[in-house]
Design a protein around this motif. Sequence first.
Motif, mmCIF file in Angstrom:
data_model
loop_
_atom_site.group_PDB
_atom_site.id
_atom_site.type_symbol
_atom_site.label_atom_id
_atom_site.label_comp_id
_atom_site.label_asym_id
_atom_site.label_seq_id
_atom_site.Cartn_x
_atom_site.Cartn_y
_atom_site.Cartn_z
ATOM 1 N N TYR A 116 34.871 48.248 -6.309
ATOM 2 C CA TYR A 116 34.982 47.356 -5.065
ATOM 3 C C TYR A 116 35.753 47.486 -4.129
ATOM 4 C CZ TYR A 116 31.238 44.996 -7.878
ATOM 5 O OH TYR A 116 29.989 44.401 -8.487
ATOM 6 N N ILE A 117 36.934 47.551 -4.694
ATOM 7 C CA ILE A 117 38.191 47.666 -3.582
ATOM 8 C C ILE A 117 38.114 49.104 -2.707
ATOM 9 C CG2 ILE A 117 40.746 47.964 -3.403
ATOM 10 C CD1 ILE A 117 40.955 46.236 -5.988
ATOM 11 N N ILE A 156 37.411 49.027 1.322
ATOM 12 C CA ILE A 156 38.436 49.788 2.124
ATOM 13 C C ILE A 156 37.705 50.684 2.963
ATOM 14 C CG2 ILE A 156 40.220 51.509 2.214
ATOM 15 C CD1 ILE A 156 41.293 49.999 -0.256
#
Length: 832
Positions: free
Chosen positions: A150-151, A155
Amino acid sequence: MKILKAILSEDRVIKIGLVLILASAALFGITETSLFELNDGGAFGVFFINYLFSVTYFFVVVFKRPKRLAYWVMLFMLWFISAFALNRSMNVFDISVPWLCVVICLSCVALIMALFMEQLTAAGKHVVVFLLGAAFLLFVYYSLYLTSMYIIGLIAAIAIGISLHVFAPVALAIVTFIVIKRNVAGSRSLKMALAAGVFVPVLVCALFIGQWHSINKQVNLAVNHNTLAEGKLPSWVVISQNIPKNSIAERIIKANLVYKTVNLQENWLWNTDFHKASFDEPLKHDPLVVLASLFCGQTNLEEHERIKILEAMYDARHKAQDRLWSGDKLKTASVVTNVKIFPEYRLAYTEKNLFIKSSETRTWWPGEEAIYTFHLPEGSVVSSLSLWIDGREAKSRLTTKAKADSAYKTVVGVERHDPSVIHWQEGNTVSVRIFPVTTTEARKFRIGVTSPLRQQGTQLVYESIYFDGPPATGADETLQVAFSKKPPLFSLPGFEELSEGVFTADRKYQADDEIVFAAPPLANMPFTFAGAGYKLENYKPQYAAFDPAAVYLDLNSSWNITEFDSLWQAIKTKKVYYYDGELKEVTEENKAEVFARAQKLNFSLFPVNEVKDAEKALIITKCADIAPNLGDLDESEFQRRLTAYLATAKPVRMFNIGTKITPYLKALKEMRVFVYDNGELPALLDKLNQHRFIQSQEDAGHVVLDQSGFIISQTTDTLKSNAPDHLLRLFAYNDVMKKVGPHYFDKTYVQPDIIREAEQAYIASPVSSLIVLETQADYERFGIDENKDSLKNASMKSSGAVPEPGEWLLVLIALAVINFLVYRAKYAKQDI
């Protein structure tokens, strides 16, 4: 239905959404079929079209007022399809197993149907809600599975938002929950349907995890107990014998080899603990395996042990072969099969010409390595190999297996140019390697196989040669079958008879073929070469008085209780033994327990080395479908004891109840460790009552091919005839196997006289391999000389007598004399 049509015509956004979903799903589904071979560029191109559909609908929804839940459902559905299209280029899930594909499709259909719940019948509503319960669990599973991404997804979203696809399952889970909540409110029966939709998948997962835990524990305990007992067999053999042969056990063994697994201890969150092992099978994603490995862990087995289990239990030897280069982009494009059958000699010669293509797109890539495993009829031997280099046929040379292997690995692994090699393998198989297969053209090679025909009563049966390797799905095959003498009243349905005894057919490739025809009288003309003749004789089993003092039962799950009880009545007055880690006696008191224990064994490996007084013993076996190869037992205590026994072994009588024989026993049979006979149980009981059993008819000058009903005799007869040279090839192969047997494990069988025999007949064997190299210089630097005084590569034209080495000079002199006389007469006329 009228209301549904009205809604579609009234709400254009829903209509556009449905059209785009159908188009996106159709594009994805069609390009998943075997009709399309997507390379990396093509896969990304298809994804971009799917992505374009979802982006288009996104803007339609954004500018539409007011917004409805149905719009978001359809948008996230397009997003979900686009995510799986992206998965082809940016691998996240690996290949979904078949049941998961079905569940994904049903979940998407159910979610769309839920948008029109009011138009459904009562039964339809319950079915949709049931499926929505399962769909919600599926989307939640994918949402958790992708947590660690998810991160990165947030990004990387700056780049046209492609990375946001990781959030598609979360979005679908949320809208599915809202749809469920709206539709089941106030309905007790729909809530029950929803509960069932959630409960059934959870129950299936629980049962799977329970079975996983049970089998996994059984595997780990087997390793522990075998270690404590200092077992003669490797732990992986004991496990293969005892674990159930089902899909769950297969997944446990393939976990982290083929199936994705997880290990939460390796990272801060949901990290997938996976590496690609040396096993040629596409990586698969099965949520049941992921969850089971999460809650129950994996086995204590090493990777090589699990691969050995797969080879023994699931016929996976081809997939486990070592590779120097990848071959996952290859396919077998077409097959040309040419068969010459010699009914009067009860043998056939088969040539298979294979064309290999690559779908690899990297033009700088040196090429891929094609590896094939050919499965041959019993008693067959490879007698030719050709590789086409720059459009021209290059025929093989025969050398020792060690030289061929060294040359191939050097050329392919370091220098990266054209070789091909064939190695003999146990279990009537050979491996063929071809390099390189590039993106620019199809690669062609040919393998030739000499095979005895199988006798079946008064008929002969030709069995085809099939292969594992680059898939041949949809490949075209041209097949030609020619008879040296056409059998009477014979026809081949589906074939066209081009001329007398020559039949052809064009079709899609078929792995299994049999041609059955009446057996003619056996030809008695010899094939002569190097001062020796090779002649056929009818094999008539000879029997001798024999009353075994001891009977050894090779028991496993293939036996049934009726057979065991019937046999017990005939042998109970003798000493009867079975093997359970050591030889133990069977008695009236323990026979039921012995049989019950044996029924749990998937296969057996009877230690012939432990038979006492072999000349007075009888082994009775019935073979399972699976078992390790003899060579798989290398470096075990079992092997060390067997090695010592084979060096001085006296043949022991063995009777096989049935026709199947395991690779382990087949190898020992080829090495003449047994005086072998087989048949149904009544035939065995009759022999026991009459005290008469088969005796060996082989010696240094005779080999018996019992399955074909003939003996090949080596004689001093030098009479020339049109007998096929394959008689020498079959004789030499069987004679080499006899000589190899006593020293199979210690490898001291690689002796000059055995190598010379294999070279003279030009056959692949445990001591010899066939190799094609690109240039004469390549052969010279690896010390692979041209084969002299040998039959060389077999061919469709090599069916008659071959001049002996000393006769070639006479032939050349005769041709020179004839040439001189012809030209002399010609010039004399000109002078006149």
